[in-house]
Structures are given as structure tokens and as C-alpha cells.
Design a protein around this motif. Structure first.
Motif, PDB file in Angstrom:
ATOM      1  N   LEU A 123      -7.684   3.834   5.721  1.00  0.00           N
ATOM      2  CA  LEU A 123      -6.400   3.308   6.206  1.00  0.00           C
ATOM      3  C   LEU A 123      -6.205   1.860   5.771  1.00  0.00           C
ATOM      4  CD1 LEU A 123      -6.448   4.867   9.784  1.00  0.00           C
ATOM      5  CD2 LEU A 123      -4.766   5.377   7.996  1.00  0.00           C
ATOM      6  N   GLN A 124      -7.275   1.086   5.790  1.00  0.00           N
ATOM      7  CA  GLN A 124      -7.180  -0.308   5.354  1.00  0.00           C
ATOM      8  C   GLN A 124      -6.915  -0.422   3.861  1.00  0.00           C
ATOM      9  OE1 GLN A 124     -10.933  -1.711   6.983  1.00  0.00           O
ATOM     10  NE2 GLN A 124      -9.910  -2.614   8.753  1.00  0.00           N
TER      11      GLN A 124
ATOM     12  N   LEU B 122      -3.548  -0.091  12.935  1.00  0.00           N
ATOM     13  CA  LEU B 122      -3.382   0.908  11.883  1.00  0.00           C
ATOM     14  C   LEU B 122      -2.794   2.173  12.486  1.00  0.00           C
ATOM     15  CD1 LEU B 122      -6.877   0.392  10.202  1.00  0.00           C
ATOM     16  CD2 LEU B 122      -4.685  -0.488   9.363  1.00  0.00           C
TER      17      LEU B 122
END
Length: 276
Positions: free
Chosen positions: A61-62, A89
């Protein structure tokens, strides 16, 4: 997977979150991240099957992937959702389901699939192959999957320092030269230990082309005590060893004798499937 496995992960959710922070487990962590960086597509939709508390999902996700988290344990999945939210997130979906039921996912919707854990606990060979075939089904043509197996040969080596008392019976040594299924009294829970040739064969029977495979711990396999000692006594030596191990996890001289076997496989693009 059985209720025994589900209960184990429900009761060890927090422990699973912190497991990869252990000095020895950092080798597995960095090797896996390196392989993800090298082989996953640069962007797209990823399904993390057996996501646990979300450590790898958070990394994805990052990196701006769109991620669906899929896990047997409601407690692990809830912890993953909590930690992802704390970081600001947002995942695409959270699915609490057995990996043997991947048919709940639509076909050809993911650019990548992670299956870094469920195969540790599926003792029936046909069920493992069915999971792999379903991972193939949900991938888009050209998509990449990463599979993880527990490797009996690596466990044999680790046992020299971690559970050598069991080797008073020589049969306990030789049994690790082959694949085996253990119940919750023999292993950390119900689990399956493969061997490299068998694992690679199963991936191919699932329809995939094997791109590469790696041993997560590389040349540090079975050296938990020494790796931890270096972490505590000489951080520079530790950092250099872990970095080198993560960079050489695909080296043939190391990869067959580590605790965690990582297989990178591809669903052929449609044009290649037609030619085949």
C-alpha cells in the motif's frame, strides 16, 4: 484449513505482527521485500492471500498498489485493518476466508498474488494444487504470483541448534529429508513441510511457469542464535550479513536448505498461452 490452524492464528495475532521484527526473521523479511521489488509489476491490484496482520500488505500500500487482504483468521484481519487505518492507508477489501475457498474471488482481476503462508498448513496435496490453480485463475494473463513453502531440508538444519534434543532419535533426522505433515503436537500447529522439487512441481501443476525461486534465509539458514548474537553485539556485522543474505537468496548454493522457500511464478500472457 482446520479449526486448529484458525485458532492458532486468532490467538497469536499480535505475535505474528512482531515476528518479522526478530533479528533472525529480518532476513526472511528483507529477502521477501527484495523479491517483491524485483518481480511484482510496478503497479496494479495485488491480492495478499494469507495476509496475516498485514505486514507485507502495508508495504505494498505504501508503494501505491491496490491491495485486497485475504486471511483465515478474523483476529489477524482485524489487526491488519487497524494498523492500515493508523497509517492513513486504505485497502481495497478485507476477506475472511479459507485459502481453499479462493473461488469467492473473480477470475483475472489481479496483477499479482501473494500466497506467503497458507501452503504451510494444507496437508492434502490435491488441496494445495487446487489453491495454486485458483491463484492462477484470479491472476490476469502475465500476472506474477509469489508462493511460500516451509522447507523440510531447512528445518532439519535449523533443528541442529533449535531442537537438537529430538535428534537423539536418528529417525527424527532422516524424516526431515522428505516432505511431511505434522499435527499440532509435533509442529507449532498443524503444518506441512515440503522439499524444493516437490514444491516446484506443484506450482507447475497449478498452471504456472516458474520464474525463479529463493531460500529466504540464504546462507544464514539455521543460524538463529549466531545472527541474534551479532545483532546484540556488533550491529555493523549483523547489518552486512543480513544485507548479503537478502541479496543472495536466489543463489543455487543456498536456496534449497533454508526454512522458507519462496517461488516466483507467472501466468503466461495470452499470446504465449496460445502458442503453447
Amino acid at each position: 484449513m482446520s479449526q486448529i490452524v484458525r485458532d492458532y492464528y486468532d490467538s497469536h495475532a499480535e505475535q505474528e505482527w512482531y515476528r518479522l521484527n526478530d533479528p533472525y526473521s529480518q532476513v526472511e523479511w528483507l529477502s521477501t521485500l527484495r523479491l517483491m521489488d524485483r518481480y511484482l509489476p510496478d503497479s496494479g491490484h495485488i491480492c495478499d492471500i494469507g495476509c496475516g496482520p498485514g505486514r507485507y500488505a502495508i508495504e505494498l500500500l505504501q508503494r501505491r498498489y491496490q491491495v485486497t487482504l485475504f486471511d483465515l483468521s478474523a483476529k489477524e484481519l482485524s489487526l491488519a485493518e487497524e494498523r492500515i487505518g493508523e497509517l492513513g492507508l486504505q485497502a481495497e477489501a478485507y476477506i475472511c476466508e479459507d485459502a481453499r475457498n479462493l473461488q469467492v474471488l473473480d477470475a483475472e482481476i489481479y496483477d499479482g498474488v501473494l500466497l506467503l503462508g497458507p501452503l504451510y498448513h494444507v496437508q492434502d496435496r490435491q488441496e494445495r494444487i487446487n489453491i495454486i490453480r485458483n491463484a492462477f485463475r484470479v491472476l490476469k494473463p502475465g500476472g506474477i504470483a509469489m508462493f511460500s513453502y516451509l522447507n523440510s531440508w531447512g528445518v532439519l538444519k535449523a533443528g541442529v541448534t533449535e531442537f537438537s534434543d529430538s535428534y537423539r532419535d536418528p529417525e527424527h533426522i532422516y524424516m526431515y529429508l522428505q516432505e511431511q505433515a505434522l499435527d499440532e503436537n509435533q509442529g507449532f500447529t498443524e503444518c506441512y513441510f515440503s522439499i524444493p522439487a516437490r514444491a516446484l512441481e506443484e506450482i507447475e501443476l497449478g498452471g504456472f511457469d516458474v520464474v525463479s525461486y529463493a531460500g529466504a534465509e540464504s546462507f544464514l539458514a539455521g543460524m538463529r542464535a549466531e545472527v541474534t548474537r551479532h545483532y546484540n553485539e556488533d550491529r555493523q556485522v549483523y547489518d552486512h550479513l543480513v544485507q548479503a543474505a537478502s541479496e543472495t537468496s536466489e543463489a543455487p548454493q543456498y536456496r534449497d536448505a533454508t526454512e522458507h522457500l519462496l517461488i516466483i511464478a507467472q501466468k503466461k500472457p495470452e499470446s504465449e498461452q496460445e502458442r503453447a
